[in-house]
Design a protein around this motif. Structure first.
Motif, PDB file in Angstrom:
ATOM      1  N   ILE A  16       0.843  -1.209   0.000  1.00 28.15           N
ATOM      2  CA  ILE A  16       0.000   0.000   0.000  1.00 28.15           C
ATOM      3  C   ILE A  16       0.870   1.248   0.000  1.00 28.15           C
ATOM      4  CG2 ILE A  16      -1.632   1.350   1.393  1.00 28.15           C
ATOM      5  CD1 ILE A  16      -2.738  -1.447   2.342  1.00 28.15           C
ATOM      6  N   GLU A  35      -9.036   4.176  -4.028  1.00 32.14           N
ATOM      7  CA  GLU A  35      -9.388   3.063  -4.924  1.00 32.14           C
ATOM      8  C   GLU A  35      -8.202   2.683  -5.806  1.00 32.14           C
ATOM      9  OE1 GLU A  35     -11.249   5.840  -4.478  1.00 32.14           O
ATOM     10  OE2 GLU A  35     -13.014   4.985  -3.510  1.00 32.14           O
ATOM     11  N   ALA A  38      -5.545   0.964  -3.694  1.00 36.15           N
ATOM     12  CA  ALA A  38      -5.960  -0.410  -3.378  1.00 36.15           C
ATOM     13  C   ALA A  38      -5.752  -1.329  -4.580  1.00 36.15           C
ATOM     14  CB  ALA A  38      -7.417  -0.420  -2.935  1.00 36.15           C
ATOM     15  N   LYS A  45     -10.123  -1.740  -0.441  1.00 34.36           N
ATOM     16  CA  LYS A  45     -10.142  -0.395   0.153  1.00 34.36           C
ATOM     17  C   LYS A  45     -10.268  -0.466   1.671  1.00 34.36           C
ATOM     18  CE  LYS A  45     -13.607   1.593  -1.714  1.00 34.36           C
ATOM     19  NZ  LYS A  45     -14.630   2.517  -2.226  1.00 34.36           N
ATOM     20  N   THR A  47      -8.992  -2.494   3.681  1.00 29.41           N
ATOM     21  CA  THR A  47      -7.680  -2.725   4.281  1.00 29.41           C
ATOM     22  C   THR A  47      -6.964  -1.396   4.485  1.00 29.41           C
ATOM     23  OG1 THR A  47      -7.544  -4.900   3.241  1.00 29.41           O
ATOM     24  CG2 THR A  47      -5.469  -3.919   4.004  1.00 29.41           C
ATOM     25  N   ILE A  48      -7.039  -0.535   3.500  1.00 29.14           N
ATOM     26  CA  ILE A  48      -6.392   0.772   3.611  1.00 29.14           C
ATOM     27  C   ILE A  48      -7.073   1.596   4.695  1.00 29.14           C
ATOM     28  CG2 ILE A  48      -5.903   2.955   2.426  1.00 29.14           C
ATOM     29  CD1 ILE A  48      -5.590   1.288  -0.166  1.00 29.14           C
TER      30      ILE A  48
END
Length: 185
Positions: A16, A35, A38, A45, A47-48
């Motif tokens: 990331i 987006e 990711a 998304k 996860t971010i």
């Protein structure tokens, strides 16, 4: 044996951060999206967003971990040469698109931790070289080396931030020569 979740998490986090830096360099901050990060990193998304609330904090962390680390400027024995080389490294960092994009956003967001984490190492290098010059008699003993380092870096960062004129080697040389006249006076 089940997969190691911590190692997978570290790999995802690193992917990331790398994706964010690559994309901000390619697209600029305004076109960068979570987006896109990711997709490039191969994560969702969510996860971010689990780690960062928006692209500003994500880029800050990416830059702290992956940002420019200039070469060590070893003392040459000539103070003016050393200071000019150190400021040229600072100018080269400022010329990197990813540094420029991320730092302008962070300055705009008033991230004062930017100064501590990203700009302070350059100042520390200058202070150490000036202290050595003070000990060897090249700089007056009454000079405040912290203030002198700011005198050297201030014009560089101001010109970068305000874009009043190009950052060039000639500009760096002029700043160092001017400051050294005051420090040796």
């Amino acid at each position: 044996m089940p997969p190691d979740a911590a190692r997978r998490s570290d790999r995802s986090r690193r992917a990331i951060l790398v994706a964010a830096m690559e994309l901000v360099e390619a697209l600029g901050y305004s076109k960068l999206t979570i987006e896109a990060v990711a997709a490039r990193a191969g994560v969702g998304k969510q996860t971010i967003y689990r780690w960062w609330p928006s692209k500003g904090p994500l880029l800050f962390d990416a830059f702290v971990e992956l940002g420019p680390v200039g070469p060590d400027v070893l003392p040459s024995g000539d103070l003016a040469t050393d200071l000019k080389r150190e400021l040229r490294v600072a100018v080269a960092e400022l010329a990197e698109r990813r540094f420029d994009q991320v730092c302008r956003v962070l300055v705009h967001e008033a991230r004062t931790d930017l100064v501590t984490l990203l700009l302070m190492p350059r100042r520390v290098e200058l202070e150490e070289r000036l202290l050595a010059a003070q000990r060897s008699g090249e700089v007056r003993v009454d000079v405040d080396v912290s203030a002198a380092a700011e005198l050297l870096l201030g014009p560089v960062y101001q010109r970068w931030l305000l874009r009043t004129a190009p950052l060039t080697g000639d500009f760096v040389d002029a700043v160092v020569d001017l400051v050294l006249r005051a420090l040796r006076g």
